[in-house]
Design a protein around this motif. Structure first.
Motif, mmCIF file in Angstrom:
data_model
loop_
_atom_site.group_PDB
_atom_site.id
_atom_site.type_symbol
_atom_site.label_atom_id
_atom_site.label_comp_id
_atom_site.label_asym_id
_atom_site.label_seq_id
_atom_site.Cartn_x
_atom_site.Cartn_y
_atom_site.Cartn_z
ATOM 1 N N SER A 1 19.056 4.203 20.131
ATOM 2 C CA SER A 1 19.744 4.266 21.629
ATOM 3 C C SER A 1 19.386 5.004 22.551
ATOM 4 C CB SER A 1 21.828 3.794 21.297
ATOM 5 O OG SER A 1 22.235 4.795 20.500
ATOM 6 N N SER A 2 19.921 6.323 22.023
ATOM 7 C CA SER A 2 19.787 7.144 22.931
ATOM 8 C C SER A 2 17.953 7.308 23.700
ATOM 9 C CB SER A 2 19.444 8.262 22.318
ATOM 10 O OG SER A 2 20.472 8.974 21.915
ATOM 11 N N LEU B 1 23.930 2.863 24.178
ATOM 12 C CA LEU B 1 24.544 4.381 23.929
ATOM 13 C C LEU B 1 25.838 4.954 23.045
ATOM 14 C CD1 LEU B 1 23.061 6.779 22.876
ATOM 15 C CD2 LEU B 1 23.364 7.123 25.810
ATOM 16 N N LEU B 2 26.680 4.340 24.236
ATOM 17 C CA LEU B 2 28.434 4.902 24.284
ATOM 18 C C LEU B 2 28.654 3.731 23.142
ATOM 19 C CD1 LEU B 2 29.489 4.374 27.740
ATOM 20 C CD2 LEU B 2 29.015 6.522 26.944
ATOM 21 N N VAL B 3 28.158 3.113 22.776
ATOM 22 C CA VAL B 3 29.025 1.873 21.532
ATOM 23 C C VAL B 3 28.604 2.561 20.044
ATOM 24 C CG1 VAL B 3 28.894 -0.316 20.131
ATOM 25 C CG2 VAL B 3 30.057 -0.092 22.990
ATOM 26 N N ASP B 4 26.983 2.990 20.031
ATOM 27 C CA ASP B 4 26.140 3.864 19.496
ATOM 28 C C ASP B 4 26.395 5.208 18.735
ATOM 29 O OD1 ASP B 4 24.502 3.822 16.676
ATOM 30 O OD2 ASP B 4 23.456 5.055 18.364
ATOM 31 N N GLY B 5 27.471 5.376 19.514
ATOM 32 C CA GLY B 5 27.835 6.867 19.863
ATOM 33 C C GLY B 5 26.361 8.640 19.872
ATOM 34 N N GLY B 6 25.268 7.357 20.162
ATOM 35 C CA GLY B 6 24.517 8.473 20.226
ATOM 36 C C GLY B 6 24.826 9.576 21.315
ATOM 37 N N PRO B 7 24.157 11.028 21.094
ATOM 38 C CA PRO B 7 23.679 11.889 21.691
ATOM 39 C C PRO B 7 23.273 11.787 23.451
ATOM 40 C CG PRO B 7 21.835 12.443 20.404
ATOM 41 C CD PRO B 7 22.551 10.865 19.798
#
Length: 315
Positions: free
Chosen positions: A42-43, A209-215
């Motif tokens: 995702s990042s 990205l926000l759902v996955d919680g990636g940096p």
């Protein structure tokens, strides 16, 4: 005043241009695979879209006006292209590379012509004749053989990687059909469609990205390969692809896109240390022969996909 590229104007078939853009996509894994070991999918995809949108900022106002002028169905298709075929498909493909070997997810993209033919029949009115399945069924069997080192002993990890790669192929094939549809059903230029694809894909990539919680932050050392990934197989590949797609039938364009998995497979074996088992080689041959035979048949006097002109909605 903004300036948009006009070098694609002219007459004649541009299948070769679709193939050239797809060949650039084949360099993707060389940059994506090392990044996939250091960053979540995702990042990577978020930064790809962010970099491209920053480069395309001067053309965003004109692209937005073209989007607003589209028929609602064409706008909906454009949203699916940006959120699905651009953002989500790229995340799925990156995840497949993380879970599997560097070759199988790439070669599985060879199923795109089959998916695109079905989509073109549904959306563009291209009629599938009975002979189509004589090519489709062997190709699907070959895809199964190709996806797994041992097709009779499928592990959860290998199955997950194959399903992710196949899902990406389906979304990218849908992007081919919908891109052809938007180009025919609106006054938007190929460049404007390219700009909209990434502009719509950016917020979709941010949501993932926000759902996955990636940096969100990346290191200085990760930024150069991210820029190269975004601009070469990403922006440059599509800048060549969409002008070609505008004057290339969907069934033929999706065959030209096989330059992507072919280029990627060669690079995967030679530069990324990838290998194929005997059954995977058989699967590769079956898929390649089936899809190539389908392409040759499509150029005969009686193709198995009867193409028709695309008519803009409401006309």
């Amino acid at each position: 005043m903004t300036v948009r590229p006009t070098w694609w104007r002219g007459s004649g078939d541009l299948t070769w241009l679709v193939a050239l853009g797809a060949a650039l996509w084949g360099t993707d894994a060389l940059l994506r695979t090392p990044l996939a070991g250091a960053l979540p999918a995702s990042s990577i995809v978020f930064w790809e879209h962010l970099i491209i949108v920053v480069v395309l900022l001067p053309w965003l106002p004109r692209a937005w006006r073209a989007f607003r002028a589209m028929h609602p169905r064409a706008r909906a298709a454009m949203v699916v292209i940006g959120a699905g075929s651009s953002a989500l498909a790229t995340v799925l493909f990156t995840l497949a590379l993380m879970l599997g070997d560097p070759i199988t997810p790439l070669v599985l993209q060879k199923i795109q012509p089959l998916v695109a033919a079905l989509g073109a029949a549904w959306l563009l009115g291209e009629r599938l004749r009975r002979g189509y399945w004589a090519y489709a069924v062997p190709a699907l069997i070959g895809a199964w053989l190709l996806a797994f080192a041992d097709p009779l002993d499928v592990g959860v990890r290998a199955l997950t990687a194959a399903l992710l790669a196949a899902a990406a192929a389906v979304l990218w094939a849908a992007g081919t059909v919908l891109g052809r549809y938007v180009g025919a059903a609106s006054a938007a230029s190929p460049w404007e469609i390219t700009v909209l694809r990434f502009a719509i894909g950016l917020p979709a990539a941010l949501v993932v990205l926000l759902v996955d919680g990636g940096p969100i932050a990346v290191t200085a050392g990760q930024l150069p390969p991210l820029v190269a990934l975004a601009l070469v197989p990403g922006l440059l590949g599509l800048a060549l692809y969409y002008p070609g797609l505008r004057r290339t039938p969907a069934a033929r364009a999706t065959l030209a896109e096989l330059a992507f998995p072919v280029t990627a497979t060669v690079l995967g074996v030679t530069l990324l240390g990838g290998t194929l088992t005997a059954t995977q080689v058989v699967g590769l041959v079956v898929v390649a022969v089936s899809v190539t035979a389908l392409g040759l048949r499509e150029r005969s006097r009686r193709p198995v996909v009867a193409a028709v002109g695309v008519r803009a909605p409401g006309r």
